[in-house]
Scaffold this motif. Structure first.
Motif, PDB file in Angstrom:
ATOM      1  N   LEU A   1      -5.002  11.343   3.966  1.00 47.84           N
ATOM      2  CA  LEU A   1      -5.269  10.317   4.927  1.00 47.84           C
ATOM      3  C   LEU A   1      -4.403   9.994   5.792  1.00 47.84           C
ATOM      4  O   LEU A   1      -3.038   9.882   5.704  1.00 47.84           O
ATOM      5  CB  LEU A   1      -5.450   9.025   3.818  1.00 47.84           C
ATOM      6  CG  LEU A   1      -5.784   7.760   5.016  1.00 47.84           C
ATOM      7  CD1 LEU A   1      -7.233   7.777   5.446  1.00 47.84           C
ATOM      8  CD2 LEU A   1      -5.849   6.549   4.118  1.00 47.84           C
ATOM      9  N   ASP A   2      -4.875  10.049   7.066  1.00 47.05           N
ATOM     10  CA  ASP A   2      -4.044   9.787   8.383  1.00 47.05           C
ATOM     11  C   ASP A   2      -4.491   8.263   8.855  1.00 47.05           C
ATOM     12  O   ASP A   2      -5.716   8.275   9.041  1.00 47.05           O
ATOM     13  CB  ASP A   2      -3.949  10.866   9.518  1.00 47.05           C
ATOM     14  CG  ASP A   2      -3.146  12.170   8.838  1.00 47.05           C
ATOM     15  OD1 ASP A   2      -2.542  11.808   8.177  1.00 47.05           O
ATOM     16  OD2 ASP A   2      -3.510  13.090   9.780  1.00 47.05           O
ATOM     17  N   ILE A   3      -3.871   7.354   9.305  1.00 45.99           N
ATOM     18  CA  ILE A   3      -4.229   6.381  10.158  1.00 45.99           C
ATOM     19  C   ILE A   3      -3.503   6.388  11.620  1.00 45.99           C
ATOM     20  O   ILE A   3      -2.443   6.483  11.621  1.00 45.99           O
ATOM     21  CB  ILE A   3      -3.510   4.966   9.522  1.00 45.99           C
ATOM     22  CG1 ILE A   3      -4.101   4.907   7.935  1.00 45.99           C
ATOM     23  CG2 ILE A   3      -4.132   3.839  10.183  1.00 45.99           C
ATOM     24  CD1 ILE A   3      -3.689   3.914   7.138  1.00 45.99           C
ATOM     25  N   GLY A   4      -4.536   6.226  12.336  1.00 45.70           N
ATOM     26  CA  GLY A   4      -3.957   6.167  13.862  1.00 45.70           C
ATOM     27  C   GLY A   4      -4.316   7.794  14.422  1.00 45.70           C
ATOM     28  O   GLY A   4      -3.777   8.815  13.886  1.00 45.70           O
ATOM     29  N   ARG A   5      -4.640   7.863  15.261  1.00 48.38           N
ATOM     30  CA  ARG A   5      -4.945   9.150  16.094  1.00 48.38           C
ATOM     31  C   ARG A   5      -3.684   9.367  17.056  1.00 48.38           C
ATOM     32  O   ARG A   5      -3.772  10.370  17.873  1.00 48.38           O
ATOM     33  CB  ARG A   5      -6.206   9.164  17.005  1.00 48.38           C
ATOM     34  CG  ARG A   5      -7.352   9.294  16.183  1.00 48.38           C
ATOM     35  CD  ARG A   5      -8.613   9.324  16.725  1.00 48.38           C
ATOM     36  NE  ARG A   5      -9.628   9.550  15.974  1.00 48.38           N
ATOM     37  CZ  ARG A   5     -10.317  10.775  15.493  1.00 48.38           C
ATOM     38  NH1 ARG A   5      -9.747  11.436  15.785  1.00 48.38           N
ATOM     39  NH2 ARG A   5     -11.138  10.534  14.613  1.00 48.38           N
TER      40      ARG A   5
ATOM     41  N   MET B   1       0.759  -1.022  -0.094  1.00 45.66           N
ATOM     42  CA  MET B   1      -0.234   0.126   0.171  1.00 45.66           C
ATOM     43  C   MET B   1       0.983   1.273   0.074  1.00 45.66           C
ATOM     44  O   MET B   1       1.872   1.332   0.535  1.00 45.66           O
ATOM     45  CB  MET B   1      -0.715   0.139   1.103  1.00 45.66           C
ATOM     46  CG  MET B   1      -1.750  -1.399   1.437  1.00 45.66           C
ATOM     47  SD  MET B   1      -2.844  -1.321   0.411  1.00 45.66           S
ATOM     48  CE  MET B   1      -3.833  -0.037   1.083  1.00 45.66           C
ATOM     49  N   GLN B   2       0.522   2.182  -0.731  1.00 43.17           N
ATOM     50  CA  GLN B   2       1.358   3.470  -0.731  1.00 43.17           C
ATOM     51  C   GLN B   2       0.448   4.533  -0.964  1.00 43.17           C
ATOM     52  O   GLN B   2      -0.656   4.586  -1.588  1.00 43.17           O
ATOM     53  CB  GLN B   2       2.331   3.541  -1.806  1.00 43.17           C
ATOM     54  CG  GLN B   2       1.715   3.572  -3.261  1.00 43.17           C
ATOM     55  CD  GLN B   2       2.906   3.660  -4.180  1.00 43.17           C
ATOM     56  OE1 GLN B   2       2.651   3.905  -5.633  1.00 43.17           O
ATOM     57  NE2 GLN B   2       4.144   3.855  -3.784  1.00 43.17           N
ATOM     58  N   GLN B   3       0.860   5.853  -0.418  1.00 44.35           N
ATOM     59  CA  GLN B   3       0.116   6.952  -0.575  1.00 44.35           C
ATOM     60  C   GLN B   3       0.159   7.517  -2.100  1.00 44.35           C
ATOM     61  O   GLN B   3       1.072   7.325  -2.789  1.00 44.35           O
ATOM     62  CB  GLN B   3       0.728   8.278   0.061  1.00 44.35           C
ATOM     63  CG  GLN B   3       0.087   9.341  -0.049  1.00 44.35           C
ATOM     64  CD  GLN B   3       0.904  10.676   0.493  1.00 44.35           C
ATOM     65  OE1 GLN B   3       2.142  10.236   1.371  1.00 44.35           O
ATOM     66  NE2 GLN B   3       0.737  11.796   0.366  1.00 44.35           N
ATOM     67  N   GLY B   4      -0.933   8.032  -2.595  1.00 46.60           N
ATOM     68  CA  GLY B   4      -0.906   8.209  -3.821  1.00 46.60           C
ATOM     69  C   GLY B   4      -1.523   9.704  -4.219  1.00 46.60           C
ATOM     70  O   GLY B   4      -2.188  10.196  -3.301  1.00 46.60           O
TER      71      GLY B   4
ATOM     72  N   SER C   1      -3.148   3.049  16.865  1.00 47.92           N
ATOM     73  CA  SER C   1      -2.779   1.952  15.553  1.00 47.92           C
ATOM     74  C   SER C   1      -1.377   1.758  15.615  1.00 47.92           C
ATOM     75  O   SER C   1      -0.377   2.597  15.896  1.00 47.92           O
ATOM     76  CB  SER C   1      -3.505   2.751  14.442  1.00 47.92           C
ATOM     77  OG  SER C   1      -3.103   1.918  13.221  1.00 47.92           O
ATOM     78  N   VAL C   2      -1.357   0.418  15.109  1.00 52.06           N
ATOM     79  CA  VAL C   2       0.237  -0.137  15.029  1.00 52.06           C
ATOM     80  C   VAL C   2       0.815   0.469  13.612  1.00 52.06           C
ATOM     81  O   VAL C   2       2.161   0.511  13.468  1.00 52.06           O
ATOM     82  CB  VAL C   2       0.146  -1.692  14.801  1.00 52.06           C
ATOM     83  CG1 VAL C   2      -0.236  -2.190  16.111  1.00 52.06           C
ATOM     84  CG2 VAL C   2      -0.728  -2.135  13.809  1.00 52.06           C
ATOM     85  N   TYR C   3      -0.202   1.057  12.763  1.00 48.63           N
ATOM     86  CA  TYR C   3       0.547   1.437  11.503  1.00 48.63           C
ATOM     87  C   TYR C   3       0.833   2.951  11.753  1.00 48.63           C
ATOM     88  O   TYR C   3       1.955   3.580  11.050  1.00 48.63           O
ATOM     89  CB  TYR C   3      -0.528   1.601  10.413  1.00 48.63           C
ATOM     90  CG  TYR C   3      -1.252   0.041  10.210  1.00 48.63           C
ATOM     91  CD1 TYR C   3      -0.031  -0.600   9.554  1.00 48.63           C
ATOM     92  CD2 TYR C   3      -2.081  -0.528  10.727  1.00 48.63           C
ATOM     93  CE1 TYR C   3      -0.236  -1.951   9.133  1.00 48.63           C
ATOM     94  CE2 TYR C   3      -2.434  -1.589  10.311  1.00 48.63           C
ATOM     95  CZ  TYR C   3      -1.731  -2.707   9.483  1.00 48.63           C
ATOM     96  OH  TYR C   3      -2.167  -3.873   9.416  1.00 48.63           O
ATOM     97  N   GLU C   4       0.242   3.963  12.401  1.00 51.92           N
ATOM     98  CA  GLU C   4       0.397   5.328  12.842  1.00 51.92           C
ATOM     99  C   GLU C   4       0.966   5.969  11.211  1.00 51.92           C
ATOM    100  O   GLU C   4       2.156   6.511  11.212  1.00 51.92           O
ATOM    101  CB  GLU C   4       1.564   5.311  13.669  1.00 51.92           C
ATOM    102  CG  GLU C   4       1.149   5.101  15.131  1.00 51.92           C
ATOM    103  CD  GLU C   4      -0.016   6.196  15.684  1.00 51.92           C
ATOM    104  OE1 GLU C   4       0.151   7.366  15.060  1.00 51.92           O
ATOM    105  OE2 GLU C   4      -0.940   5.612  16.304  1.00 51.92           O
ATOM    106  N   TYR C   5       0.166   5.748  10.108  1.00 51.98           N
ATOM    107  CA  TYR C   5       0.518   6.485   9.175  1.00 51.98           C
ATOM    108  C   TYR C   5       0.166   7.796   9.088  1.00 51.98           C
ATOM    109  O   TYR C   5      -0.923   8.223   9.436  1.00 51.98           O
ATOM    110  CB  TYR C   5      -0.243   5.628   7.902  1.00 51.98           C
ATOM    111  CG  TYR C   5      -0.151   6.231   6.660  1.00 51.98           C
ATOM    112  CD1 TYR C   5       1.125   5.772   5.627  1.00 51.98           C
ATOM    113  CD2 TYR C   5      -1.038   7.042   5.953  1.00 51.98           C
ATOM    114  CE1 TYR C   5       1.246   6.500   4.440  1.00 51.98           C
ATOM    115  CE2 TYR C   5      -0.827   7.669   4.567  1.00 51.98           C
ATOM    116  CZ  TYR C   5       0.332   7.289   4.031  1.00 51.98           C
ATOM    117  OH  TYR C   5       0.339   7.874   2.757  1.00 51.98           O
TER     118      TYR C   5
ATOM    119  N   GLY D   1      -2.221  17.851   9.618  1.00 52.06           N
ATOM    120  CA  GLY D   1      -3.436  18.584   9.112  1.00 52.06           C
ATOM    121  C   GLY D   1      -4.362  17.947   8.121  1.00 52.06           C
ATOM    122  O   GLY D   1      -5.174  18.663   7.390  1.00 52.06           O
ATOM    123  N   SER D   2      -4.182  16.589   8.047  1.00 55.26           N
ATOM    124  CA  SER D   2      -4.994  15.986   6.662  1.00 55.26           C
ATOM    125  C   SER D   2      -6.540  15.981   7.119  1.00 55.26           C
ATOM    126  O   SER D   2      -6.744  15.947   8.393  1.00 55.26           O
ATOM    127  CB  SER D   2      -4.415  14.438   6.731  1.00 55.26           C
ATOM    128  OG  SER D   2      -3.158  14.516   6.254  1.00 55.26           O
TER     129      SER D   2
END
Length: 217
Positions: free
Chosen positions: A77-81, A1-4, A86-90, A95-96
């Motif tokens: 997109l942000d994953i994890g607050r 998975m990657q940011q696009g 979240s284990v991903y903390e993407y 400010g997304s």
């Protein structure tokens, strides 16, 4: 998975990505759908009390040879607050606009690419409790019309753009167990709407074949 950086239009999820081999004899197909369950609680005055989205990115692959593919997520997109939620903390950028509380990926998915298995499988499951604008706004009014009678007015307002049409909408309202019958009154210009009283489950049900911003507002 990657940011696009590029985003696909909404209609892309209902179409397959097709490639032919040099001989033109084989059609390689992969289908991607985004399925979301939205739970919203409104107050009696119409304000949103709670809201949550449980979503799944579902993929159906008919690609031969198990090729490696990349699926890009939105750049905002942000994953994890934070704080280890979240284990991903993407993090895509400060400010997304969209924050997923948590998510999990299929075992075949890596953060840079993936090799999809044959058939249908969930690429990603996610949950979001960030404030969002629900597709419909519901207002209800209940008034006593006698010792054993009540009148209920339900108004549904579509919150999506006027160029979008929603198909197969069902509105259900549970009634007290002692309810023995119910009658309905629709707006004079109502088209494609059906109403029913499910006596066994004590449920009011109204269904619409399709609805747009104008037809529900």
């Amino acid at each position: 998975m990657q940011q696009g950086a590029k985003r696909m239009p909404g209609t892309a999820v209902t179409k397959s990505v097709v490639a032919n081999d040099p001989g033109g004899r084989r059609r390689e197909q992969i289908f991607v759908d985004i399925i979301e369950k939205i739970s919203v609680t409104f107050s009696s005055s119409g304000y949103i009390l709670t809201s949550e989205i449980d979503g799944t990115i579902q993929m159906k692959s008919y690609l031969s040879g198990n090729p490696e593919i990349r699926l890009a997520l939105n750049e905002d997109l942000d994953i994890g607050r934070g704080g280890g939620v979240s284990v991903y903390e993407y993090r895509s950028s400060p400010g997304s606009g969209v924050i997923l509380d948590d998510c999990n990926f299929h075992e075949s998915v890596r953060l840079d690419s993936s090799v999809p298995p044959d058939g249908e499988f969930p690429v990603m499951n996610y949950r979001m409790t960030q404030e969002f604008r629900p597709p419909f706004h519901v207002n209800t009014l209940i008034e006593e019309a006698g010792r054993l009678k009540a009148e209920v007015i339900i108004k549904i307002r579509a919150e999506f753009p006027s160029d979008i049409i929603a198909n197969t909408i069902t509105v259900q309202m549970p009634l007290p167990n002692y309810t023995c019958r119910a009658s309905f009154e629709l707006e004079h210009d109502a088209v494609g709407q059906k109403t029913d009283f499910k006596e066994s489950s004590k449920m009011l049900e109204c269904s619409l074949k399709k609805a747009s911003f104008e037809s529900l507002s």
